[in-house]
Design an enzyme around this catalytic site. Sequence first.
Site, short mmCIF file in Angstrom:
data_model
loop_
_atom_site.label_atom_id
_atom_site.label_comp_id
_atom_site.label_asym_id
_atom_site.label_seq_id
_atom_site.Cartn_x
_atom_site.Cartn_y
_atom_site.Cartn_z
N THR A 88 -63.45 -34.20 -37.21
CA THR A 88 -63.04 -33.93 -38.60
C THR A 88 -61.70 -34.59 -38.95
O THR A 88 -61.20 -34.40 -40.06
CB THR A 88 -62.86 -32.42 -38.80
OG1 THR A 88 -62.07 -31.94 -37.70
CG2 THR A 88 -64.17 -31.69 -38.86
N SER A 89 -61.13 -35.35 -38.03
CA SER A 89 -59.73 -35.78 -38.17
C SER A 89 -59.45 -36.65 -39.39
O SER A 89 -60.13 -37.65 -39.64
CB SER A 89 -59.34 -36.55 -36.91
OG SER A 89 -58.13 -37.23 -37.10
N ASN A 90 -58.39 -36.27 -40.10
CA ASN A 90 -57.85 -37.12 -41.16
C ASN A 90 -57.09 -38.30 -40.56
O ASN A 90 -57.03 -39.38 -41.14
CB ASN A 90 -56.89 -36.33 -42.04
CG ASN A 90 -57.59 -35.17 -42.72
OD1 ASN A 90 -58.51 -35.39 -43.51
ND2 ASN A 90 -57.19 -33.95 -42.42
#
Length: 348
Positions: A88-90
């Site tokens: 899910t990393s931005n």
Amino acid sequence: MRRVARTYGPEEIRRAIGQVPRRRFAFLPTPLEACPRLSEQLGVRLWLKRDDQTGLAFGGNKTRNLEFRLAEALAAGADTLVFGVEVTSNSARQTTAAANKLGLRTVLFLRGDPPAGGPQGNLLLDLLLGAEVHFFHGDDAEMARAMAARADELRREGRRPFDINAAPMFAVASSLAYVESLLETREQMQAAGAFPQHVYMTSGSKGQAGLVLGRALLGERDRYRVVGVAVSKPDEDRRSAVAAIAQAAAARIGLEAQVGPEDVESERGFVGAGYGVPTPEGMAAIRLLAATEGVFLDPVYTGKGMAALLADVRSGRVAPGSDVVFVHTGGTPALFSFAAQLAAPVSQ
Ligand SMILES: Cc1ncc(COP(=O)(O)O)c(C=O)c1O
């Protein structure tokens, strides 16, 4: 007793940070936005530091630190970044975008599974940006081994990989970036005839370390609270970890700072079931900001951070009439990964 700490003016701090190699691509300063409707509802004066508007592939807090992280990679002669993070990393999205801007390739090791319904949110954007994506299960040590193995292959192919996770600037860059963000915020508030009394930020430790360091360097330790809101099950000693990052960042720019765990306020009560799992309070905060100010937060990071701030206002821990800043660190592409939960009718 503490010894009297040396303090610095904003320009002195900026000059010290200015010595650190950097590539510029952030839109700075980001706006400080007043929130009149929500402020009235809450009985405080609330501002949003719009670090979701830093530019670079939908913006977010990482644009600021990537200016330093990518300068370090280029100085090391890299042509490919290897980066391991959550699916899910931005950070994965923004790192790939920054790498593209500078003509580097990106290899991502993403912890988690490809979503059943097809890529959405950050993962969709990682793919659109052209990252080489490997899904991964395992702890940090296994992640490091898998990344090292791919880096070896890349070297055999004649490329020059750079491990972002292991880079000396990894945490320090975020911290320096948030010293600068704090300097902007103070000046913007002063221009608005106000001064922060409470600064809240969703925290994975590194950015919060910058706010705490900036406050210490300016000699403003007693003037405002800096609250970091955890979004993953916190390590036992998060406060020491934040202080250690702040100290490392001060050392990197040659300034003297006294920061210890006692300077770090860490709110751990809003994680819910775990990292990336939405909470009812976080979802309510997303809806409230959208309904009152037309601003989007996200379920993984900023919704939980804002939920902590709202709870503190409602309990009186943040006194009525206070000047409060919420650092909006971005993360909004994740809204689309939680479409079903967000579109569901709210039970009254
Ligand atoms: C939207 C958002 N907010 C906050 C954070 C935490 O940032 P840091 O690790 O610098 O504290 C992150 C990154 O992990 C993020 O993507």
